[in-house]
Motif scaffolding. Structure first.
Motif, PDB file in Angstrom:
ATOM      1  N   CYS A  95       1.483 -12.443  -7.458  1.00  0.00           N
ATOM      2  CA  CYS A  95       0.910 -11.165  -8.136  1.00  0.00           C
ATOM      3  C   CYS A  95       1.859 -10.529  -9.028  1.00  0.00           C
ATOM      4  O   CYS A  95       3.077 -10.056  -8.311  1.00  0.00           O
ATOM      5  CB  CYS A  95       0.299 -10.280  -7.404  1.00  0.00           C
ATOM      6  N   GLU A 128       1.871  -7.893 -10.345  1.00  0.00           N
ATOM      7  CA  GLU A 128       1.880  -6.282 -10.074  1.00  0.00           C
ATOM      8  C   GLU A 128       2.832  -6.131  -8.805  1.00  0.00           C
ATOM      9  O   GLU A 128       3.519  -4.985  -8.981  1.00  0.00           O
ATOM     10  CB  GLU A 128       0.537  -5.670  -9.951  1.00  0.00           C
ATOM     11  N   CYS A 129       2.440  -6.683  -7.646  1.00  0.00           N
ATOM     12  CA  CYS A 129       3.106  -6.304  -6.538  1.00  0.00           C
ATOM     13  C   CYS A 129       4.210  -7.200  -5.995  1.00  0.00           C
ATOM     14  O   CYS A 129       4.879  -6.905  -5.192  1.00  0.00           O
ATOM     15  CB  CYS A 129       2.089  -6.197  -5.417  1.00  0.00           C
ATOM     16  N   CYS A 151      -3.612 -10.025  -2.330  1.00  0.00           N
ATOM     17  CA  CYS A 151      -1.918  -9.546  -2.432  1.00  0.00           C
ATOM     18  C   CYS A 151      -1.901  -8.195  -1.741  1.00  0.00           C
ATOM     19  O   CYS A 151      -2.660  -7.485  -1.485  1.00  0.00           O
ATOM     20  CB  CYS A 151      -1.736  -9.696  -3.951  1.00  0.00           C
ATOM     21  N   LEU A 152      -0.523  -7.821  -1.724  1.00  0.00           N
ATOM     22  CA  LEU A 152      -0.305  -6.427  -1.401  1.00  0.00           C
ATOM     23  C   LEU A 152      -1.211  -5.312  -2.112  1.00  0.00           C
ATOM     24  O   LEU A 152      -1.638  -4.391  -1.509  1.00  0.00           O
ATOM     25  CB  LEU A 152       1.318  -6.142  -1.436  1.00  0.00           C
ATOM     26  N   CYS A 153      -1.006  -5.456  -3.489  1.00  0.00           N
ATOM     27  CA  CYS A 153      -1.632  -4.226  -4.106  1.00  0.00           C
ATOM     28  C   CYS A 153      -3.171  -4.344  -4.011  1.00  0.00           C
ATOM     29  O   CYS A 153      -3.768  -3.519  -4.355  1.00  0.00           O
ATOM     30  CB  CYS A 153      -1.155  -4.132  -5.358  1.00  0.00           C
ATOM     31  N   GLY A 154      -3.660  -5.407  -3.931  1.00  0.00           N
ATOM     32  CA  GLY A 154      -5.153  -5.744  -3.899  1.00  0.00           C
ATOM     33  C   GLY A 154      -6.064  -6.176  -5.201  1.00  0.00           C
ATOM     34  O   GLY A 154      -7.028  -6.427  -5.265  1.00  0.00           O
ATOM     35  N   LEU A 155      -5.099  -6.369  -6.357  1.00  0.00           N
ATOM     36  CA  LEU A 155      -5.610  -6.576  -7.422  1.00  0.00           C
ATOM     37  C   LEU A 155      -6.148  -8.321  -7.348  1.00  0.00           C
ATOM     38  O   LEU A 155      -7.025  -8.736  -7.989  1.00  0.00           O
ATOM     39  CB  LEU A 155      -4.542  -6.478  -8.721  1.00  0.00           C
TER      40      LEU A 155
HETATM   41 ZN   LIG Z   1      -0.716  -7.541  -6.340  1.00  0.00          ZN
END
Ligand SMILES: [Zn+2]
Ligand SMILES: [Zn+2]
Length: 122
Positions: free
Chosen positions: A72, A74-75, A6-10
């Motif tokens: 995700c 988060e992002c 995902c964009l934030c990498g989590l």
């Molecule tokens: Zn993310």
């Protein structure tokens, strides 16, 4: 093998096979869900798909009772969707792929919603 995040990498994932077919979908649900002109996705064998990290950050949104869009929290990156009546298949959102080969799309769905300025070879 395909890898992505995902964009934030989590959230990171692996697909232990090659992607053979990709699809562009211009339907209004994909446009809204992606915030873009179309969704670019591929049907994958769920048994070969693995969330490598961040599974607890994934959230499922059911726009209809039969189809979940998984993203995700988060992002907000869309990762994949699935239908409850097709439990062995997920549809990966290919903008999240970071390594591996992605073939050009061979199918375009809901062409009536394709913007006239956009040209993709058939
Ligand atoms: Zn993310
Ligand atoms: Zn669609």
């Amino acid at each position: 093998m395909i890898e992505g995040q995902c964009l934030c990498g989590l959230v990171t994932y692996r697909y232990h096979a090659e992607i053979e077919k990709t699809i562009i979908c211009y339907c209004k649900h994909c446009q809204r869900a992606q915030g873009s002109l179309f969704g670019w996705n591929s049907p994958l064998d769920k048994s070969k798909f693995e969330i490598s990290s961040g599974i607890k950050f994934l959230k499922e949104y059911f726009h209809s009772p039969y189809k979940a869009r998984v993203f995700c929290q988060e992002c907000g990156s869309p990762i994949y969707s699935y239908r409850v009546d097709l439990p062995d298949v997920i549809r990966l959102r290919l903008g999240t792929v970071t390594s591996g080969q992605l073939p050009a799309p061979t199918e375009q769905a809901y062409l009536e919603y394709k913007p006239s300025f956009l040209h993709i070879d058939e």
